[in-house]
Design a protein around this motif. Structure first.
Motif, PDB file in Angstrom:
ATOM      1  N   GLU A  56     -10.114   6.906   2.209  1.00 52.55           N
ATOM      2  CA  GLU A  56     -11.478   7.437   2.217  1.00 52.55           C
ATOM      3  C   GLU A  56     -11.608   8.622   3.174  1.00 52.55           C
ATOM      4  O   GLU A  56     -12.337   9.579   2.885  1.00 52.55           O
ATOM      5  CB  GLU A  56     -12.460   6.319   2.566  1.00 52.55           C
ATOM      6  N   ILE A  57     -10.868   8.594   4.278  1.00 49.80           N
ATOM      7  CA  ILE A  57     -10.847   9.750   5.180  1.00 49.80           C
ATOM      8  C   ILE A  57     -10.201  10.934   4.480  1.00 49.80           C
ATOM      9  O   ILE A  57     -10.695  12.059   4.517  1.00 49.80           O
ATOM     10  CB  ILE A  57     -10.117   9.402   6.486  1.00 49.80           C
ATOM     11  N   ALA A  58      -9.062  10.679   3.810  1.00 46.93           N
ATOM     12  CA  ALA A  58      -8.355  11.760   3.113  1.00 46.93           C
ATOM     13  C   ALA A  58      -9.201  12.334   1.977  1.00 46.93           C
ATOM     14  O   ALA A  58      -9.158  13.540   1.707  1.00 46.93           O
ATOM     15  CB  ALA A  58      -7.026  11.243   2.563  1.00 46.93           C
ATOM     16  N   HIS A  64      -8.000  13.359  -5.862  1.00 46.77           N
ATOM     17  CA  HIS A  64      -7.334  12.725  -4.728  1.00 46.77           C
ATOM     18  C   HIS A  64      -6.428  13.736  -4.041  1.00 46.77           C
ATOM     19  O   HIS A  64      -5.620  14.388  -4.689  1.00 46.77           O
ATOM     20  CB  HIS A  64      -6.503  11.536  -5.220  1.00 46.77           C
ATOM     21  N   SER A  65      -6.564  13.895  -2.716  1.00 48.11           N
ATOM     22  CA  SER A  65      -5.728  14.858  -2.003  1.00 48.11           C
ATOM     23  C   SER A  65      -4.768  14.194  -1.032  1.00 48.11           C
ATOM     24  O   SER A  65      -3.926  14.853  -0.428  1.00 48.11           O
ATOM     25  CB  SER A  65      -6.608  15.857  -1.231  1.00 48.11           C
ATOM     26  N   GLY A  66      -4.885  12.896  -0.846  1.00 50.74           N
ATOM     27  CA  GLY A  66      -4.046  12.192   0.112  1.00 50.74           C
ATOM     28  C   GLY A  66      -2.723  11.759  -0.489  1.00 50.74           C
ATOM     29  O   GLY A  66      -2.305  12.235  -1.551  1.00 50.74           O
ATOM     30  N   PRO A  67      -2.011  10.852   0.176  1.00 49.20           N
ATOM     31  CA  PRO A  67      -0.730  10.362  -0.325  1.00 49.20           C
ATOM     32  C   PRO A  67      -0.913   9.558  -1.604  1.00 49.20           C
ATOM     33  O   PRO A  67      -1.966   8.963  -1.832  1.00 49.20           O
ATOM     34  CB  PRO A  67      -0.217   9.485   0.825  1.00 49.20           C
ATOM     35  N   ILE A  68       0.129   9.530  -2.432  1.00 43.55           N
ATOM     36  CA  ILE A  68       0.035   8.853  -3.730  1.00 43.55           C
ATOM     37  C   ILE A  68       0.499   7.411  -3.660  1.00 43.55           C
ATOM     38  O   ILE A  68      -0.053   6.536  -4.330  1.00 43.55           O
ATOM     39  CB  ILE A  68       0.831   9.639  -4.791  1.00 43.55           C
ATOM     40  N   PHE A  69       1.504   7.115  -2.826  1.00 40.58           N
ATOM     41  CA  PHE A  69       2.063   5.762  -2.893  1.00 40.58           C
ATOM     42  C   PHE A  69       1.057   4.660  -2.544  1.00 40.58           C
ATOM     43  O   PHE A  69       1.133   3.569  -3.122  1.00 40.58           O
ATOM     44  CB  PHE A  69       3.353   5.644  -2.061  1.00 40.58           C
ATOM     45  N   PRO A  70       0.058   4.889  -1.631  1.00 40.80           N
ATOM     46  CA  PRO A  70      -0.941   3.826  -1.444  1.00 40.80           C
ATOM     47  C   PRO A  70      -1.769   3.567  -2.702  1.00 40.80           C
ATOM     48  O   PRO A  70      -2.196   2.426  -2.940  1.00 40.80           O
ATOM     49  CB  PRO A  70      -1.817   4.368  -0.302  1.00 40.80           C
TER      50      PRO A  70
END
Length: 245
Positions: free
Chosen positions: A16-18, A159-165
């Motif tokens: 949510e921060i990302a 989505h701009s953060g990491p994908i694996f989560p």
């Protein structure tokens, strides 16, 4: 049995921060509100917030609560890694601009760079990572996602953060190992255009293989950084056991 629910809470809050749900300078919900939202104890919430503080995503201030903070800006992109969670913090400190999202068949060249078998099918997502402090991209990023988890592709434009989560949350798997290889490469004409540097310049290429608890490769990531704009650091701790007689 060890309670790992705080890891799930921390993962959701990181995402949510990302994604900008909690922008820089904003407050996270109170401990009481987070307890109610996730149906967990205050201890679990406090452990989750501790993980976010360790990732330098938030600070806790008296009478101000838990506040989202910016990543430290420098002239080069410093990457400190001591755990898998630090890879989440790396991605959360930047934005990912996607310019390709498609299924491909791995050719010989891609197999050599990723370690994936030639002829296999993978979802490929390519783009640039950027930070607010730098005009040029910090790296060119290529994701190769196991076709079993290709459904995650429809979420990535928002989505701009990491994908694996996202893979972990959507498919109920756990990434337990990330194997990393670093090598020096020469910037090709295609990469030079993407990274806004001269062709023929030196670069560092980092290839990471993400493996689940079932031993399945969920994702391979290749990040290419212009040589002058990147510094990699690692913290090592001595493991000490009980003293002998």
């Amino acid at each position: 049995m060890t309670d790992h629910r705080y890891l799930k809470v921390a993962r959701v809050l990181r995402k949510e921060i990302a994604d900008g749900v909690y922008p820089i300078g904003s407050q996270l919900p109170t401990e009481h509100e987070l307890c109610e939202r996730f149906t967990v104890s205050r201890y679990t919430v406090r452990e989750a917030l501790r993980r976010l503080r360790e990732d330098n995503l938030v600070v806790s201030r008296p009478r101000a609560g838990t506040v989202v903070i910016p990543r430290t800006a420098t002239n080069c992109y410093a990457h400190d890694v001591v755990s898998i969670d630090d890879l989440v913090a790396f991605a959360a400190g930047s934005t990912f601009e996607i310019d390709a999202n498609t299924m491909i068949t791995i050719d010989d060249d891609t197999a050599a760079r990723t370690g994936l078998p030639t002829g296999s099918g993978w979802l490929t997502v390519r783009g640039n990572r950027r930070t607010e402090s730098q005009a040029a991209p910090i790296c060119r990023t290529e994701y190769y996602i196991n076709r079993t988890f290709a459904g995650v592709g429809r979420l990535l434009q928002r989505h701009s953060g990491p994908i694996f989560p996202l893979i972990e949350d959507m498919f109920g798997v756990s990434v337990v190992e990330v194997r990393q290889h670093i090598r020096a490469v020469i910037i090709t004409e295609e990469l030079a255009e993407k990274l806004a540097v001269d062709p023929g310049a030196a670069a560092l290429q980092m290839q990471r293989t993400y493996t689940t608890s079932e031993g399945e490769i969920a994702q391979v990531t290749v990040n290419t950084h212009a040589g002058d704009d990147y510094r990699y650091s690692m913290t090592l701790h001595r493991v000490t056991g009980p003293s002998g007689p």
